[in-house]
Design a protein around this motif. Sequence first.
Motif, PDB file in Angstrom:
ATOM      1  N   THR A 245       0.401  -0.824   0.439  1.00  0.00           N
ATOM      2  CA  THR A 245       0.230   0.412  -0.102  1.00  0.00           C
ATOM      3  C   THR A 245       0.561   0.878   0.134  1.00  0.00           C
ATOM      4  OG1 THR A 245      -1.357  -1.122   0.989  1.00  0.00           O
ATOM      5  CG2 THR A 245      -1.945   1.202   1.245  1.00  0.00           C
ATOM      6  N   ILE A 246       0.105   2.102  -0.732  1.00  0.00           N
ATOM      7  CA  ILE A 246       1.294   3.160  -1.311  1.00  0.00           C
ATOM      8  C   ILE A 246       1.418   4.082   0.487  1.00  0.00           C
ATOM      9  CG2 ILE A 246       1.733   6.000  -1.807  1.00  0.00           C
ATOM     10  CD1 ILE A 246       0.853   4.193  -4.522  1.00  0.00           C
ATOM     11  N   ILE A 247       2.677   4.305   1.415  1.00  0.00           N
ATOM     12  CA  ILE A 247       2.636   5.129   2.182  1.00  0.00           C
ATOM     13  C   ILE A 247       3.095   6.007   1.354  1.00  0.00           C
ATOM     14  CG2 ILE A 247       2.388   3.264   3.490  1.00  0.00           C
ATOM     15  CD1 ILE A 247       5.228   3.280   3.959  1.00  0.00           C
ATOM     16  N   ASN A 248       3.009   7.316   3.209  1.00  0.00           N
ATOM     17  CA  ASN A 248       4.047   8.619   3.169  1.00  0.00           C
ATOM     18  C   ASN A 248       4.917   8.753   4.267  1.00  0.00           C
ATOM     19  OD1 ASN A 248       2.679  10.092   0.666  1.00  0.00           O
ATOM     20  ND2 ASN A 248       1.217   9.916   1.422  1.00  0.00           N
ATOM     21  N   PRO A 249       5.965   8.345   4.254  1.00  0.00           N
ATOM     22  CA  PRO A 249       6.741   7.988   5.810  1.00  0.00           C
ATOM     23  C   PRO A 249       7.607   9.391   6.195  1.00  0.00           C
ATOM     24  CG  PRO A 249       8.003   7.387   3.494  1.00  0.00           C
ATOM     25  CD  PRO A 249       6.806   7.583   3.473  1.00  0.00           C
ATOM     26  N   THR A 250       7.929   9.853   7.138  1.00  0.00           N
ATOM     27  CA  THR A 250       8.443  10.705   7.796  1.00  0.00           C
ATOM     28  C   THR A 250      10.181  10.554   6.886  1.00  0.00           C
ATOM     29  OG1 THR A 250      10.120   9.293   9.388  1.00  0.00           O
ATOM     30  CG2 THR A 250       7.711  10.771  10.021  1.00  0.00           C
ATOM     31  N   ILE A 251      10.529  12.191   6.878  1.00  0.00           N
ATOM     32  CA  ILE A 251      11.892  11.982   6.548  1.00  0.00           C
ATOM     33  C   ILE A 251      12.915  11.388   7.166  1.00  0.00           C
ATOM     34  CG2 ILE A 251      13.632  14.432   6.358  1.00  0.00           C
ATOM     35  CD1 ILE A 251      10.895  16.336   6.400  1.00  0.00           C
ATOM     36  N   GLU A 252      12.634  11.205   8.491  1.00  0.00           N
ATOM     37  CA  GLU A 252      13.314  10.500   9.146  1.00  0.00           C
ATOM     38  C   GLU A 252      13.804   9.307   8.595  1.00  0.00           C
ATOM     39  OE1 GLU A 252      11.455  12.412  10.149  1.00  0.00           O
ATOM     40  OE2 GLU A 252      12.978  13.623  11.740  1.00  0.00           O
ATOM     41  N   ASN A 253      12.406   8.555   7.662  1.00  0.00           N
ATOM     42  CA  ASN A 253      12.245   7.248   7.401  1.00  0.00           C
ATOM     43  C   ASN A 253      12.520   6.739   6.087  1.00  0.00           C
ATOM     44  OD1 ASN A 253      13.051   6.255   9.926  1.00  0.00           O
ATOM     45  ND2 ASN A 253      10.135   5.580   9.864  1.00  0.00           N
ATOM     46  N   SER A 254      12.634   8.282   5.309  1.00  0.00           N
ATOM     47  CA  SER A 254      12.548   8.240   3.872  1.00  0.00           C
ATOM     48  C   SER A 254      13.791   8.240   2.916  1.00  0.00           C
ATOM     49  CB  SER A 254      12.949   9.581   2.665  1.00  0.00           C
ATOM     50  OG  SER A 254      13.676  10.606   3.920  1.00  0.00           O
ATOM     51  N   THR A 255      14.077   7.493   1.557  1.00  0.00           N
ATOM     52  CA  THR A 255      14.732   6.541   1.108  1.00  0.00           C
ATOM     53  C   THR A 255      15.987   7.273   1.016  1.00  0.00           C
ATOM     54  OG1 THR A 255      14.025   4.886   0.807  1.00  0.00           O
ATOM     55  CG2 THR A 255      15.648   5.205  -0.699  1.00  0.00           C
ATOM     56  N   LYS A 256      17.286   7.919   1.806  1.00  0.00           N
ATOM     57  CA  LYS A 256      17.870   9.043   1.306  1.00  0.00           C
ATOM     58  C   LYS A 256      19.287   8.927   0.616  1.00  0.00           C
ATOM     59  CE  LYS A 256      17.643  11.399   5.824  1.00  0.00           C
ATOM     60  NZ  LYS A 256      16.355  10.305   5.940  1.00  0.00           N
ATOM     61  N   LEU A 257      19.953   9.616  -0.354  1.00  0.00           N
ATOM     62  CA  LEU A 257      20.842   9.912  -1.099  1.00  0.00           C
ATOM     63  C   LEU A 257      21.831   9.663  -0.759  1.00  0.00           C
ATOM     64  CD1 LEU A 257      21.479   8.747  -3.770  1.00  0.00           C
ATOM     65  CD2 LEU A 257      21.456  11.331  -4.697  1.00  0.00           C
ATOM     66  N   LYS A 258      22.831   8.757  -0.599  1.00  0.00           N
ATOM     67  CA  LYS A 258      24.236   9.263  -0.070  1.00  0.00           C
ATOM     68  C   LYS A 258      25.036  10.561  -0.451  1.00  0.00           C
ATOM     69  CE  LYS A 258      25.214   5.103   2.800  1.00  0.00           C
ATOM     70  NZ  LYS A 258      26.466   4.427   3.838  1.00  0.00           N
ATOM     71  N   PHE A 259      25.989  11.266  -0.299  1.00  0.00           N
ATOM     72  CA  PHE A 259      26.442  12.155  -0.713  1.00  0.00           C
ATOM     73  C   PHE A 259      28.243  11.693  -0.280  1.00  0.00           C
ATOM     74  CE2 PHE A 259      22.851  14.053  -1.998  1.00  0.00           C
ATOM     75  CZ  PHE A 259      23.207  15.303  -2.701  1.00  0.00           C
ATOM     76  N   GLN A 260      28.996  12.336  -1.077  1.00  0.00           N
ATOM     77  CA  GLN A 260      30.166  12.207  -0.888  1.00  0.00           C
ATOM     78  C   GLN A 260      31.096  13.642  -0.983  1.00  0.00           C
ATOM     79  OE1 GLN A 260      32.952   9.741  -3.937  1.00  0.00           O
ATOM     80  NE2 GLN A 260      30.776  10.023  -5.184  1.00  0.00           N
ATOM     81  N   MET A 261      32.931  13.499  -0.302  1.00  0.00           N
ATOM     82  CA  MET A 261      33.204  14.415  -0.936  1.00  0.00           C
ATOM     83  C   MET A 261      33.474  14.984  -1.690  1.00  0.00           C
ATOM     84  SD  MET A 261      35.307  14.732   3.239  1.00  0.00           S
ATOM     85  CE  MET A 261      36.442  13.151   2.338  1.00  0.00           C
ATOM     86  N   SER A 262      33.649  16.624  -2.289  1.00  0.00           N
ATOM     87  CA  SER A 262      33.997  15.896  -3.843  1.00  0.00           C
ATOM     88  C   SER A 262      35.358  17.234  -3.990  1.00  0.00           C
ATOM     89  CB  SER A 262      32.962  16.655  -4.441  1.00  0.00           C
ATOM     90  OG  SER A 262      32.847  17.069  -5.341  1.00  0.00           O
ATOM     91  N   THR A 263      35.949  16.830  -5.263  1.00  0.00           N
ATOM     92  CA  THR A 263      36.911  17.948  -5.407  1.00  0.00           C
ATOM     93  C   THR A 263      36.374  18.745  -7.508  1.00  0.00           C
ATOM     94  OG1 THR A 263      37.925  16.205  -6.899  1.00  0.00           O
ATOM     95  CG2 THR A 263      38.629  16.646  -4.770  1.00  0.00           C
ATOM     96  N   LYS A 264      35.521  18.019  -7.380  1.00  0.00           N
ATOM     97  CA  LYS A 264      34.481  18.967  -8.398  1.00  0.00           C
ATOM     98  C   LYS A 264      33.275  19.710  -7.908  1.00  0.00           C
ATOM     99  CE  LYS A 264      35.806  14.734 -10.943  1.00  0.00           C
ATOM    100  NZ  LYS A 264      36.446  15.602 -12.071  1.00  0.00           N
ATOM    101  N   GLU A 265      32.922  20.298  -9.435  1.00  0.00           N
ATOM    102  CA  GLU A 265      32.148  21.331  -8.883  1.00  0.00           C
ATOM    103  C   GLU A 265      31.165  20.782  -9.537  1.00  0.00           C
ATOM    104  OE1 GLU A 265      33.637  25.183  -9.954  1.00  0.00           O
ATOM    105  OE2 GLU A 265      34.651  25.667  -7.094  1.00  0.00           O
ATOM    106  N   ASN A 266      29.943  19.800  -9.798  1.00  0.00           N
ATOM    107  CA  ASN A 266      29.173  19.401 -10.554  1.00  0.00           C
ATOM    108  C   ASN A 266      28.031  19.315  -9.376  1.00  0.00           C
ATOM    109  OD1 ASN A 266      29.447  16.956  -8.551  1.00  0.00           O
ATOM    110  ND2 ASN A 266      30.327  16.471 -10.590  1.00  0.00           N
ATOM    111  N   TYR A 267      27.295  19.168  -8.896  1.00  0.00           N
ATOM    112  CA  TYR A 267      26.579  19.416  -7.798  1.00  0.00           C
ATOM    113  C   TYR A 267      25.267  20.127  -8.019  1.00  0.00           C
ATOM    114  CZ  TYR A 267      23.654  19.128  -3.554  1.00  0.00           C
ATOM    115  OH  TYR A 267      22.894  19.409  -2.768  1.00  0.00           O
ATOM    116  N   TYR A 268      24.397  19.871  -8.996  1.00  0.00           N
ATOM    117  CA  TYR A 268      23.059  20.866  -9.133  1.00  0.00           C
ATOM    118  C   TYR A 268      21.860  20.527  -7.548  1.00  0.00           C
ATOM    119  CZ  TYR A 268      26.245  22.876 -12.918  1.00  0.00           C
ATOM    120  OH  TYR A 268      27.065  24.309 -13.433  1.00  0.00           O
TER     121      TYR A 268
END
Length: 321
Positions: A245-268
């Motif tokens: 069943t479709i649900i709307n979880p809290t932000i804490e339990n949402s699916t999150k994309l990991k981020f990594q340290m960067s030496t580039k300028e390509n995140y928009y």
Amino acid sequence: MVFKQTSFTCIMKTKVLLFLLYFNSCFSQAFITLDNDTQDFIEDVNYSLFFNKKLVFKSVTKNKEITKIPSEIEYDSITLSKIDFQTIGLPKNNIDSILYLRKKATYLDEVVVSAKKENLIILGETNRFVKKQSRPIVKELEYGILLKNENPQKVSIDKIVFYTDKIYHKTAYKINFYNVAETLPKNGNQFITFRDLVYSTDSLIINKNASSKNEIFFETELFLEPSATLFVTIELLDYYDESDTIINPTIENSTKLKFQMSTKENYYSRMSDFFTKKLSDNLFNINVLINYDYANQFFKKPHKSMLVTPAILLYGKKIKD
């Protein structure tokens, strides 16, 4: 303006913690342990107190909590140790409210890992993840990464790999690839304009408690000419419970994309107005903006943990003439 991806709750928790740390330090020695590179909290750090080179007390720190040294203990030095981190020792007078530990090495479960093979091309960076920078995937086009073919040969892309935090709910999503144009940076502002949608996957699924590594092979190969770019986004479709069943979880339990340290300028990313909270129409180059602000306002470089990019990699091969 402020970044849309900044979590107000996270900022307030950190400010409260630092205030309590200062308050406690006024009455007894207290500290927190942070990763020197990512500025993330480090939990379960073993620490030992010594007096005249003899052990008088030992304990373990907890996650995101202040460690208070009992005022009745007489000591003159401290050591801190944790697996995968360098052990440090300090005299009592040098103990600060924040103690930084440095990684011994880079490990597979904490890094975007790639095994290079002959003729294999990987577009994207392979750096350490920054936990506090993880960001929920959303249904709107709010952020993404611009990946460029920096090889002199044409490249055929057949696979994408991206990394997520713990998955609490079955998640339906799709991956979109856009042809975009970058504006020239001006006063720290650089944004992209969208030309067309190059390719979009069918609906994909990440199951609850799945591995953090997500590997998707394309049904159709994507081709990139030398110096050509692709803007990659991950679009949320829906969340499902155990009965689908479709649900709307809290932000804490949402699916999150990991981020990594960067030496580039390509995140928009889109930005939000401080007063109205309205999102900008354009997606701005976040690392260009951060570098510009630090250089012009603080006359220094930002800490490396502030410059991040989504943990997304494209795999392919060179096409020989």
